[in-house]
Motif scaffolding. Structure first.
Motif, mmCIF file in Angstrom:
data_model
loop_
_atom_site.group_PDB
_atom_site.id
_atom_site.type_symbol
_atom_site.label_atom_id
_atom_site.label_comp_id
_atom_site.label_asym_id
_atom_site.label_seq_id
_atom_site.Cartn_x
_atom_site.Cartn_y
_atom_site.Cartn_z
ATOM 1 N N VAL A 224 0.861 -1.181 0.000
ATOM 2 C CA VAL A 224 0.000 0.000 0.000
ATOM 3 C C VAL A 224 0.901 1.236 0.000
ATOM 4 N N ALA A 225 0.413 2.305 -0.614
ATOM 5 C CA ALA A 225 1.112 3.581 -0.535
ATOM 6 C C ALA A 225 0.957 4.082 0.891
ATOM 7 N N ALA A 226 2.023 4.589 1.464
ATOM 8 C CA ALA A 226 1.972 5.009 2.869
ATOM 9 C C ALA A 226 2.979 6.116 3.122
ATOM 10 N N SER A 227 2.836 6.714 4.271
ATOM 11 C CA SER A 227 3.792 7.717 4.715
ATOM 12 C C SER A 227 4.802 7.025 5.626
ATOM 13 N N PRO A 228 6.012 7.574 5.738
ATOM 14 C CA PRO A 228 6.974 6.983 6.673
ATOM 15 C C PRO A 228 6.454 6.972 8.112
ATOM 16 N N LYS A 229 5.459 7.812 8.395
ATOM 17 C CA LYS A 229 4.907 7.888 9.756
ATOM 18 C C LYS A 229 3.836 6.834 10.022
ATOM 19 N N THR A 230 3.458 6.065 9.009
ATOM 20 C CA THR A 230 2.441 5.029 9.196
ATOM 21 C C THR A 230 2.992 3.944 10.115
ATOM 22 N N ASP A 231 2.265 3.693 11.205
ATOM 23 C CA ASP A 231 2.697 2.683 12.169
ATOM 24 C C ASP A 231 1.836 1.429 12.130
ATOM 25 N N LYS B 8 -13.482 -8.306 5.171
ATOM 26 C CA LYS B 8 -14.624 -8.546 4.290
ATOM 27 C C LYS B 8 -14.445 -7.850 2.939
ATOM 28 N N CYS B 9 -14.197 -6.530 2.945
ATOM 29 C CA CYS B 9 -14.101 -5.791 1.678
ATOM 30 C C CYS B 9 -12.654 -5.580 1.226
ATOM 31 N N GLY B 10 -11.703 -5.755 2.126
ATOM 32 C CA GLY B 10 -10.292 -5.629 1.779
ATOM 33 C C GLY B 10 -9.729 -4.225 1.845
ATOM 34 N N GLU B 11 -10.587 -3.227 2.079
ATOM 35 C CA GLU B 11 -10.070 -1.858 2.167
ATOM 36 C C GLU B 11 -9.212 -1.712 3.414
ATOM 37 N N PHE B 12 -8.320 -0.732 3.375
ATOM 38 C CA PHE B 12 -7.383 -0.560 4.474
ATOM 39 C C PHE B 12 -7.349 0.883 4.935
ATOM 40 N N GLU B 13 -6.799 1.065 6.113
ATOM 41 C CA GLU B 13 -6.583 2.396 6.658
ATOM 42 C C GLU B 13 -5.199 2.422 7.287
ATOM 43 N N LEU B 14 -4.527 3.542 7.133
ATOM 44 C CA LEU B 14 -3.193 3.723 7.696
ATOM 45 C C LEU B 14 -3.315 4.600 8.932
ATOM 46 N N ILE B 15 -2.680 4.176 10.013
ATOM 47 C CA ILE B 15 -2.800 4.892 11.278
ATOM 48 C C ILE B 15 -1.412 5.177 11.836
ATOM 49 N N GLU B 16 -1.261 6.387 12.351
ATOM 50 C CA GLU B 16 -0.043 6.747 13.071
ATOM 51 C C GLU B 16 -0.279 6.512 14.552
ATOM 52 N N CYS B 17 0.597 5.764 15.187
ATOM 53 C CA CYS B 17 0.489 5.514 16.630
ATOM 54 C C CYS B 17 1.890 5.385 17.221
ATOM 55 N N PRO B 18 2.650 6.496 17.215
ATOM 56 C CA PRO B 18 4.038 6.442 17.669
ATOM 57 C C PRO B 18 4.192 6.009 19.128
ATOM 58 N N ASP B 19 3.210 6.315 19.971
ATOM 59 C CA ASP B 19 3.309 5.900 21.378
ATOM 60 C C ASP B 19 3.279 4.381 21.499
ATOM 61 N N THR B 20 2.465 3.738 20.695
ATOM 62 C CA THR B 20 2.381 2.277 20.711
ATOM 63 C C THR B 20 3.702 1.663 20.265
ATOM 64 N N ILE B 21 4.282 2.218 19.220
ATOM 65 C CA ILE B 21 5.570 1.718 18.724
ATOM 66 C C ILE B 21 6.643 1.884 19.798
ATOM 67 N N LEU B 22 6.651 3.024 20.449
ATOM 68 C CA LEU B 22 7.615 3.288 21.520
ATOM 69 C C LEU B 22 7.432 2.288 22.662
ATOM 70 N N GLU B 23 6.190 2.027 23.043
ATOM 71 C CA GLU B 23 5.920 1.067 24.112
ATOM 72 C C GLU B 23 6.390 -0.337 23.728
ATOM 73 N N LEU B 24 6.146 -0.732 22.484
ATOM 74 C CA LEU B 24 6.615 -2.047 22.032
ATOM 75 C C LEU B 24 8.140 -2.127 22.055
ATOM 76 N N ALA B 25 8.779 -1.078 21.614
ATOM 77 C CA ALA B 25 10.249 -1.050 21.614
ATOM 78 C C ALA B 25 10.777 -1.145 23.042
ATOM 79 N N GLU B 26 10.137 -0.441 23.965
ATOM 80 C CA GLU B 26 10.562 -0.493 25.369
ATOM 81 C C GLU B 26 10.331 -1.882 25.964
ATOM 82 N N LEU B 27 9.212 -2.496 25.623
ATOM 83 C CA LEU B 27 8.933 -3.858 26.087
ATOM 84 C C LEU B 27 10.017 -4.826 25.621
ATOM 85 N N CYS B 28 10.367 -4.727 24.350
ATOM 86 C CA CYS B 28 11.405 -5.593 23.789
ATOM 87 C C CYS B 28 12.748 -5.326 24.460
ATOM 88 N N ASP B 29 13.038 -4.058 24.700
ATOM 89 C CA ASP B 29 14.291 -3.681 25.355
ATOM 90 C C ASP B 29 14.378 -4.280 26.761
#
Length: 125
Positions: free
Chosen positions: A64-71, A78-99
């Motif tokens: 899909v076409a996306a922005s670098p900020k798409t998380d 059902k229909c296959g349509e998509f949505e792109l969402i920015e959620c930098p806090d979630t990414i940060l939390e996952l990175a911290e969990l892994c760390d």
């Protein structure tokens, strides 16, 4: 036979990717372009992904076409349509969990499948 310049194929692939309302695969794109092999399309898509212009949906082997900020990519099962969402806090939390687990991550892909509002409303009526 004359070879097309790489940027011409890039532009054609970008237009198809950008206009698509559904995630689209390299073979689908190649079939829309005369005399362009799927391997050429894959190379273009790899460049787009590496620069953040596109995201690969791993579960569907599609793009899909996306922005670098798409998380997060949410896809309606059902229909296959998509949505792109920015959620930098979630990414940060996952990175911290892994760390905290001493796990060195190289990439995080977040994609989820569910039912979009429109399909849910159709089901309820």
């Amino acid at each position: 036979m004359t070879r097309r310049k790489a940027f011409v194929i890039d532009e054609q692939v970008w237009k198809i990717l950008n206009d698509s309302k559904l995630p689209i695969g390299a073979y689908q794109i190649a079939n829309m372009l005369p005399k362009v092999a799927a391997t050429q399309v894959y190379r273009v898509l790899e460049r787009f992904v590496s620069t953040g212009k596109a995201k690969r949906i791993v579960a569907r082997n599609a793009f899909v076409a996306a922005s670098p900020k798409t998380d997060l990519i949410v896809i309606c099962g059902k229909c296959g349509e998509f949505e792109l969402i920015e959620c930098p806090d979630t990414i940060l939390e996952l990175a911290e969990l892994c760390d905290k687990q001493s796990f060195d991550i190289s990439e995080i892909f977040l994609e989820t499948t569910g039912t979009c509002r429109e399909c849910r409303e159709q089901r309820e009526t």
